[in-house]
Design a protein around this motif. Structure first.
Motif, PDB file in Angstrom:
ATOM      1  N   UNK A 116       0.621  -0.965  -0.081  1.00 13.99           N
ATOM      2  CA  UNK A 116      -0.149  -0.016   0.138  1.00 13.99           C
ATOM      3  C   UNK A 116       0.933   0.992   0.312  1.00 13.99           C
ATOM      4  N   UNK A 117       0.432   2.034  -1.027  1.00  9.84           N
ATOM      5  CA  UNK A 117       1.554   3.664  -1.314  1.00  9.84           C
ATOM      6  C   UNK A 117       0.144   4.742  -1.210  1.00  9.84           C
ATOM      7  N   UNK A 118       1.072   5.592  -0.516  1.00  7.77           N
ATOM      8  CA  UNK A 118       0.338   6.559  -0.574  1.00  7.77           C
ATOM      9  C   UNK A 118       0.247   7.605  -1.845  1.00  7.77           C
ATOM     10  N   UNK A 119      -0.120   8.187  -2.666  1.00  6.98           N
ATOM     11  CA  UNK A 119      -0.386   8.759  -3.985  1.00  6.98           C
ATOM     12  C   UNK A 119      -1.068   9.739  -3.808  1.00  6.98           C
ATOM     13  N   UNK A 120      -0.980  11.444  -3.734  1.00  7.43           N
ATOM     14  CA  UNK A 120      -1.436  11.834  -3.847  1.00  7.43           C
ATOM     15  C   UNK A 120      -3.171  11.823  -3.011  1.00  7.43           C
ATOM     16  N   UNK A 121      -2.477  11.691  -2.201  1.00  7.50           N
ATOM     17  CA  UNK A 121      -3.119  11.915  -0.134  1.00  7.50           C
ATOM     18  C   UNK A 121      -4.412  10.478  -0.555  1.00  7.50           C
ATOM     19  N   UNK A 122      -3.992   9.124  -1.099  1.00  8.63           N
ATOM     20  CA  UNK A 122      -4.840   8.558  -1.609  1.00  8.63           C
ATOM     21  C   UNK A 122      -4.187   6.294  -1.280  1.00  8.63           C
ATOM     22  N   UNK A 123      -4.540   6.028  -0.681  1.00  5.70           N
ATOM     23  CA  UNK A 123      -4.243   4.550  -0.569  1.00  5.70           C
ATOM     24  C   UNK A 123      -4.283   4.074  -1.698  1.00  5.70           C
ATOM     25  N   UNK A 124      -3.789   3.511  -2.197  1.00  4.27           N
ATOM     26  CA  UNK A 124      -3.418   2.707  -3.726  1.00  4.27           C
ATOM     27  C   UNK A 124      -2.797   1.498  -3.036  1.00  4.27           C
ATOM     28  N   UNK A 125      -2.977   0.204  -3.671  1.00  7.26           N
ATOM     29  CA  UNK A 125      -3.119  -0.932  -3.740  1.00  7.26           C
ATOM     30  C   UNK A 125      -2.145  -1.221  -4.888  1.00  7.26           C
ATOM     31  N   UNK A 126      -1.013  -1.773  -5.149  1.00  9.21           N
ATOM     32  CA  UNK A 126       0.288  -2.112  -6.061  1.00  9.21           C
ATOM     33  C   UNK A 126       0.913  -3.257  -5.639  1.00  9.21           C
ATOM     34  N   UNK A 127       0.954  -3.704  -6.917  1.00 11.43           N
ATOM     35  CA  UNK A 127       2.158  -4.847  -7.003  1.00 11.43           C
ATOM     36  C   UNK A 127       3.159  -4.528  -7.319  1.00 11.43           C
ATOM     37  N   UNK A 128       4.574  -5.163  -6.937  1.00  9.49           N
ATOM     38  CA  UNK A 128       5.067  -4.740  -6.962  1.00  9.49           C
ATOM     39  C   UNK A 128       6.537  -6.283  -6.944  1.00  9.49           C
ATOM     40  N   UNK A 129       7.612  -6.488  -7.831  1.00 11.81           N
ATOM     41  CA  UNK A 129       8.936  -7.197  -7.400  1.00 11.81           C
ATOM     42  C   UNK A 129       8.753  -7.656  -5.798  1.00 11.81           C
ATOM     43  N   UNK A 130       8.522  -9.640  -5.260  1.00 10.27           N
ATOM     44  CA  UNK A 130       9.308  -9.911  -4.493  1.00 10.27           C
ATOM     45  C   UNK A 130      10.878  -9.335  -4.098  1.00 10.27           C
TER      46      UNK A 130
END
Length: 181
Positions: free
Chosen positions: A76-90
């Protein structure tokens, strides 16, 4: 309606080539097809650990019809004040490529643009463990670092002549040449 051939393919131009050149031109083009992969008895396919420059190389390897595996985790990252779930390489910067170790397959892998090093191979059980951990839950950065250390320790290293050496960047080569003269 007849199709007019370009002047380069006219009989007069083709007659100027040597016999060897004409034979080469008459040979049909054969694209690389995985169904024609060189499979030999006694050779087991393995998962190879390949170091890559960017995520674009993953697409290139898939386009060249290699079996690739990139374990991913959701963060989970915060981008422009919103929480966004994104897939990142392990394990960032590395891809697992499934192939039979034949000269043709090895050359295709080593010559792929963006592949910086082929480190070695790992057992199927390790891939199974990675898949299990990938599907379990969200992983903390500490857990991901531990998984990366475990995988890197489990690599069966390749002989030095088989390993693809890192290429020197143009900038480093240019700087070295400038310092000499």
């Amino acid at each position: 309606m007849t199709t007019k051939l370009p002047a380069a393919f006219s009989p007069e131009v083709l007659a100027q080539f040597s016999a060897k050149g004409r034979v080469e031109l008459l040979r049909p083009y054969v694209p690389v097809d995985p169904r024609f992969a060189q499979v030999e008895e006694g050779i087991r396919p393995r998962w190879y650990v390949v170091e890559i420059k960017s995520r674009e190389v993953e697409k290139e390897l898939a386009k060249r019809r290699f079996g690739i595996y990139v374990p991913e985790t959701v963060e989970t990252i915060i981008l422009r004040g919103r929480k966004i779930d994104r897939a990142t390489p392990m394990i960032g910067g590395y891809v697992f490529v499934f192939l039979w170790e034949t000269d043709a397959n090895w050359q295709r892998l080593a010559r792929t643009y963006g592949v910086t090093a082929i480190l070695g191979w790992i057992e199927d059980e390790e891939i199974d463990r990675l898949r299990f951990e990938e599907n379990c839950e969200r992983l903390s950065p500490v857990t991901r670092a531990a998984i990366k250390r475990r995988v890197m320790r489990g690599i069966k290293r390749l002989p030095a002549q088989k390993r693809k050496q890192r290429r020197k960047s143009r900038r480093a080569t240019r700087a070295r040449l400038d310092s000499k003269g």
